[in-house]
Design an enzyme around this catalytic site. Structure first.
Site, PDB file in Angstrom:
ATOM      1  CB  CYS A 139     -48.007  30.684   7.572  1.00 20.80           C
ATOM      2  SG  CYS A 139     -46.385  31.340   7.263  1.00 20.80           S
ATOM      3  NE  ARG A 167     -52.343  27.341   5.337  1.00 24.16           N
ATOM      4  CZ  ARG A 167     -53.191  27.711   4.398  1.00 24.16           C
ATOM      5  NH1 ARG A 167     -54.015  26.841   3.895  1.00 24.16           N
ATOM      6  NH2 ARG A 167     -53.221  28.949   3.977  1.00 24.16           N
ATOM      7  CD1 TRP A 200     -42.710  27.316   2.980  1.00 22.70           C
ATOM      8  CD2 TRP A 200     -42.935  29.471   2.412  1.00 22.70           C
ATOM      9  NE1 TRP A 200     -42.058  27.500   1.783  1.00 22.70           N
ATOM     10  CE2 TRP A 200     -42.179  28.807   1.413  1.00 22.70           C
ATOM     11  CE3 TRP A 200     -43.189  30.842   2.261  1.00 22.70           C
ATOM     12  CZ2 TRP A 200     -41.695  29.468   0.279  1.00 22.70           C
ATOM     13  CZ3 TRP A 200     -42.702  31.492   1.141  1.00 22.70           C
ATOM     14  CH2 TRP A 200     -41.970  30.804   0.157  1.00 22.70           C
ATOM     15  CG  ASN A 219     -51.199  32.514   5.919  1.00 22.71           C
ATOM     16  OD1 ASN A 219     -52.218  32.037   5.488  1.00 22.71           O
ATOM     17  ND2 ASN A 219     -50.119  32.611   5.193  1.00 22.71           N
ATOM     18  N   GLY A 220     -49.274  35.525   5.708  1.00 21.61           N
ATOM     19  CA  GLY A 220     -49.356  36.548   4.667  1.00 21.61           C
ATOM     20  C   GLY A 220     -48.073  37.356   4.661  1.00 21.61           C
ATOM     21  CD  GLU A 274     -47.008  17.363 -12.538  1.00 17.97           C
ATOM     22  OE1 GLU A 274     -46.682  18.546 -12.694  1.00 17.97           O
ATOM     23  OE2 GLU A 274     -47.390  16.910 -11.443  1.00 17.97           O
ATOM     24  CE  LYS A 293     -45.455  16.391  -8.486  1.00 21.94           C
ATOM     25  NZ  LYS A 293     -46.623  17.093  -8.953  1.00 21.94           N
ATOM     26  CD  GLU A 323     -43.269  18.899  -6.324  1.00 22.80           C
ATOM     27  OE1 GLU A 323     -43.558  19.909  -5.679  1.00 22.80           O
ATOM     28  OE2 GLU A 323     -44.060  18.372  -7.126  1.00 22.80           O
ATOM     29  CG  HIS A 342     -33.224  22.924 -31.272  1.00 27.75           C
ATOM     30  ND1 HIS A 342     -32.691  23.304 -32.477  1.00 27.75           N
ATOM     31  CD2 HIS A 342     -34.287  22.139 -31.573  1.00 27.75           C
ATOM     32  CE1 HIS A 342     -33.411  22.802 -33.466  1.00 27.75           C
ATOM     33  NE2 HIS A 342     -34.391  22.074 -32.934  1.00 27.75           N
ATOM     34  CE  LYS A 345     -51.412  19.747  -1.603  1.00 30.34           C
ATOM     35  NZ  LYS A 345     -50.647  19.422  -2.792  1.00 30.34           N
TER      36      LYS A 345
HETATM   37  C1  F6R Z   1     -46.230  20.684  -7.316  1.00 28.74           C
HETATM   38  C2  F6R Z   1     -47.319  21.488  -6.815  1.00 28.74           C
HETATM   39  C3  F6R Z   1     -47.299  22.937  -7.104  1.00 28.74           C
HETATM   40  C4  F6R Z   1     -48.722  23.491  -7.226  1.00 28.74           C
HETATM   41  C5  F6R Z   1     -48.681  25.016  -7.357  1.00 28.74           C
HETATM   42  C6  F6R Z   1     -50.062  25.591  -7.565  1.00 28.74           C
HETATM   43  O1  F6R Z   1     -46.407  19.326  -7.023  1.00 28.74           O
HETATM   44  O2  F6R Z   1     -48.197  21.003  -6.151  1.00 28.74           O
HETATM   45  O3  F6R Z   1     -46.554  23.235  -8.233  1.00 28.74           O
HETATM   46  O4  F6R Z   1     -49.336  22.925  -8.331  1.00 28.74           O
HETATM   47  O5  F6R Z   1     -48.123  25.559  -6.206  1.00 28.74           O
HETATM   48  O6  F6R Z   1     -50.898  25.248  -6.502  1.00 28.74           O
HETATM   49  P1  F6R Z   1     -52.463  25.277  -6.649  1.00 28.74           P
HETATM   50  O7  F6R Z   1     -52.840  24.201  -7.610  1.00 28.74           O
HETATM   51  O8  F6R Z   1     -52.963  25.008  -5.273  1.00 28.74           O
HETATM   52  O9  F6R Z   1     -52.832  26.625  -7.146  1.00 28.74           O
END
Ligand code: F6R
Length: 616
Positions: free
Chosen positions: A2, A27, A75, A101-102, A488, A492, A495, A511, A611
Site C-alpha cells: 500500500c 507497493r 495491496w 498502510n499496515g 532465483e 523470477k 512471479e 529424489h 514490492k
Molecule cells: C522477488 C522479490 C521478493 C523480495 C522479497 C524481500 O523478485 O523481489 O522476493 O526479494 O519480498 O524484499 P526485500 O528485499 O525488500 O526485503
C-alpha cells in the site's frame, strides 16, 4: 505494501496525489483512490478497484478540485480488492477520511464496539475502524485538534500503520501517524507533503522528515509541519534524510518497462558499489561500524532475509565460509521469527538483506537478533529505510530505485555487497592476506563487463524462451552456489509469467522432481565451468533421457554441453566460481522477461504481489 500520499498547500492537490500514486504503485495495485477537500467544504472522493491509471482517467471526469487531499494505492489484506474496499475510508459523518498502510490486528473487536455504539460501516477493511475512531475522538474534549483526534484513535489500535487523515472541518490540515509502516513528510514553499517513501517527493525536495514509530505530524497548508510523540509533546529534532538521487532515476528513460531498465542498470550499479572499496589493508567497509578487533572476533554469521534477498543470503553464506572461514548460516526471516531457539554466540554478526528495508519479517528478525545482543548489519537499497535506521551498521547497495516488483539489479548488487563483507571478515581475521583481497576485488571488478557481454547475447534468451510456449511448468537445476541461481531463476519466471517453475539442487532431482519430466518438458540447467560441472552434466543427461528439452547456462567454449542441449545461454569465463551467480542470473532474468512478455504479462506489476512487504 500500500502506498500513501498527502498534500495540503496552495496548489491543486490532485495532480501531486495522482503522480505520487503512480510512483508508489509498486507497493500495491489492487485499487486506488483519493479524497480532496473541495472549496465548498465537503470531501470529494474518487476510488476504484484497479490500477492508478484507471483512477487518473476517472479523475479527468470527476475533476476533484481542492488544495488538500490524501490518496492511496492498495495491496489488499482485509477485504477483497473491490470499489468499496478501496481507500480512503470515511466516518459516518462523511467529514473525515483516512488512508492506511499496515494491518489493524484488533479491528474485529473495535468494529464490533463501534457498531454497537451506532457506527455504520461501508467496507470490509480493517482501515475503516480508524475513520470511526477519529470521528469519536473529534467530537471529544479536544474538538478541533486533528492530530489529537488521530492520536486518540491510534491509542486503541494494535498492529502496524502509516495513516493520513483529513477532515472537512479542519481545512488546510492533514494529520499523519506512523507505527511500523513507513511514512515521510516534507515541506516546501507550496505546502506540506506526506508519502510512504521518498520517491514521490524526489522531484519536489531533497530534504524529508522521516517519522519514527509512534510519532504523529500535523501538516498545514502554509508548509508548516509539526511532529509529535505519542504523548502529544512536540518533537523538536525529528529525523531527516537527504534524497541524493534525482527523480529521473525512477522513470522509464526510453525502456519498454522497468524490468528491462533495471536489468540494464546492473553493470553500473555494481561499479558504483565497488568504487573506492579496495584499501591498503583490506576492503573499506566503514559502514559496518565495527573495529578491526571486533571484526576479527566474529565467530558466527547469521544471514536473514525473505524471497530473492534470501537467495543472496544463501550464496553469501558460501562466500563467508569459503573466504573468511567463519561459520555462517542463513534463514528465511518468516521462519526464523518463530524458531523456538536461536543459538548465537556473544560474537555473532547478524546480516539482514533487504532491498526495500521495510520487509516486516526481516525487520522483526533483526529486532530479535538485536535483543539477543548481536550486532545487526543491514544490506539494503533504500535510503533511510527502517532497516537502515534500526541496524547497527548499514551498507547501501546504491542500485538506485528499483520499481519493477521483481528484483533484478538489487539482487546482483546485494550479492556483490555480501562478497565485500566476506572479504572484510577474511582480512580482519587473517584468513586472507592483502594480495588475496586485491585478487578477489579484481575478480569482482570483472562482473560489470561480463554482464554487459550477457546483454549482447540476449538473443539467446529470446530464442530459448520459445521452449516455454507449450508448457505450464519447468524445472531449474544447478549445484553449489548455482543451486541458488536455480531457485532465483525459477522465482523470477514464476512471479512474472505465472508459469510454475521448480528450482532444485540438480543432485536432488532424482529424489522426486524428476517425476515431473515428460516429453518436451523445459529444464533450465546452470552448468558453468566449475567444480560441480561434470555432476550437473550427468543430471542434464538424466533429464534428456526422459524427454526434457534443456536450456543450459554454460561457459563459453563448453561444446560438450552445447552438443547435448536445445539452447545454450553463454556466459563469459570468470576466474572465481563463487561469482558466477552474479552473471548467470542475468540470463535468467532476461529469459523470464521474454517468457512473460510472450504471455502478455505486465512484467513490472505481476498479480498478487507488492514490492514492499510491510505486513507479516
Ligand atoms: C522477488 C522479490 C521478493 C523480495 C522479497 C524481500 O523478485 O523481489 O522476493 O526479494 O519480498 O524484499 P526485500 O528485499 O525488500 O526485503
Amino acid at each position: 505494501m500500500c502506498g500513501i500520499v498527502g498534500y495540503t498547500g496552495t496548489n491543486q492537490a490532485s495532480p501531486f496525489l495522482l503522480k505520487g500514486l503512480q510512483t508508489l504503485e509498486y507497493r500495491g495495485y489492487d485499487s486506488a483512490g483519493l479524497e480532496v477537500l473541495s472549496p465548498d467544504g465537503a470531501l470529494h472522493g474518487v476510488k476504484y478497484a484497479g490500477r492508478v491509471s484507471a483512477l487518473v482517467e476517472r479523475c479527468k471526469v470527476a475533476n476533484p478540485v481542492g488544495t488538500s487531499g490524501i490518496a492511496h494505492t492498495r495491496w489488499a489484506t482485509h477485504g477483497a480488492p473491490n470499489d468499496k474496499n478501496a481507500h480512503p475510508h470515511r466516518d459516518c459523518s462523511e467529514r473525515i477520511a483516512v488512508t492506511h498502510n499496515g494491518i489493524i490486528e484488533n479491528f474485529r473487536e473495535l468494529k464490533a464496539q463501534l457498531m454497537a455504539a451506532g457506527h455504520e460501516f461501508t467496507s470490509e477493511t480493517d482501515t475503516e475502524v480508524i475513520a470511526h475512531l477519529v470521528e469519536d475522538a473529534w467530537k471529544g474534549p479536544r474538538k478541533g485538534d486533528l492530530v489529537a483526534a488521530l492520536r486518540n484513535a491510534c491509542s486503541r489500535l494494535k498492529g502496524s500503520w502509516a495513516i493520513a487523515c483529513i477532515c472537512a472541518d479542519a481545512p488546510g490540515q492533514i494529520a499523519v501517524a506512523r507505527n511500523g509502516s513507513p511514512l515521510v513528510v516534507a515541506s516546501t514553499a507550496d505546502g506540506a507533503y506526506a508519502a510512504s517513501d521518498v520517491m514521490p517527493l524526489a522531484s519536489i525536495t531533497s530534504h524529508v522528515i522521516q517519522l519514527a514509530n509512534s510519532q504523529f505530524a500535523l501538516l498545514e497548508s502554509n508548509g508548516t509541519i509539526t511532529v509529535y510523540d505519542e504523548t502529544g509533546d512536540m518533537v523538536r529534532d525529528p529525523s531527516t534524510i537527504d534524497i541524493d538521487w534525482d527523480a529521473s532515476a525512477a522513470t522509464l528513460g526510453g525502456h519498454a518497462d522497468f524490468m528491462e531498465k533495471e536489468i540494464a542498470e546492473q553493470p553500473e550499479a555494481i561499479e558504483r558499489l565497488l568504487q573506492g572499496r579496495l584499501g591498503e589493508d583490506g576492503i573499506r567497509l566503514d559502514e559496518l561500524r565495527l573495529a578491526r578487533d571486533e571484526l576479527a572476533s566474529i565467530d558466527r554469521v547469521f544471514l536473514i532475509a525473505c524471497g530473492t534477498s534470501s537467495h543472496v543470503c544463501q550464496i553469501a553464506r558460501t562466500m563467508i565460509e569459503s573466504w573468511a572461514k567463519v561459520p555462517a548460516t542463513w534463514a528465511y526471516a518468516s521462519e526464523f521469527n518463530y524458531e523456538p531457539e536461536v543459538l548465537v554466540t556473544p560474537n555473532t554478526l547478524c546480516v539482514i538483506v533487504t532491498q526495500s528495508g521495510e520487509t516486516a519479517d526481516t525487520l522483526a528478525a533483526a529486532r530479535r537478533m538485536k535483543a539477543l545482543g548481536c550486532h545487526v548489519f543491514a544490506v539494503t537499497n533504500v535510503l533511510g529505510s527502517t532497516a537502515a535506521r534500526e541496524a547497527d551498521g548499514v551498507l547501501y547497495v546504491q542500485a538506485g530505485p528499483e520499481v519493477c516488483v521483481a528484483s533484478t539489479k538489487a539482487y546482483t548488487a546485494q550479492l556483490v555487497a555480501c562478497a565485500l563483507l566476506a572479504l572484510v571478515l577474511a582480512r580482519a581475521n587473517g584468513t586472507m592476506d592483502q594480495n588475496g583481497v586485491a585478487r578477489h576485488y579484481h575478480d569482482l571488478s570483472l562482473l560489470p563487463d561480463a554482464i554487459r557481454e550477457v546483454f549482447r547475447r540476449s538473443w539467446q534468451d529470446k530464442q530459448a524462451s520459445a521452449l516455454f510456449r507449450r508448457s505450464s511448468s519447468s524445472l531449474y537445476l544447478g549445484r553449489g552456489v548455482n543451486a541458488t541461481t536455480a531457485l532465483e531463476g525459477a522465482l523470477k519466471i514464476k512471479e512474472i509469467s505465472y508459469l510454475h517453475a521448480e528450482g532444485y539442487p540438480a543432485g536432488e532431482m532424482k529424489h522426486g522432481p524428476i517425476a515431473l519430466i515428460e516429453q518436451g518438458f523445459p529444464v533450465v540447467a546452470i552448468v558453468p565451468a566449475d567444480r560441480w560441472h561434470d555432476k550437473t552434466v550427468s543430471n542434464i543427461q538424466e533429464c534428456i533421457a526422459r524427454g526434457a528439452h534443456v536450456i543450459a547456462v554454460a561457459t563459453d567454449g563448453d561444446e560438450g554441453v552445447a552438443s547435448q542441449v536445445e539452447h545454450v545461454l553463454w556466459i563469459p569465463p570468470l576466474p572465481d566460481e563463487l561469482l558466477v551467480p552474479v552473471v548467470a542470473i542475468v540470463h535468467l532474468q532476461i529469459l523470464a522477461r521474454f517468457v512473460a512478455l510472450a504471455r502478455g504479462r505486465d512484467v513490472d506489476k505481476p498479480r498478487n504481489l507488492a514490492k514492499s512487504v510491510t505486513v507479516e
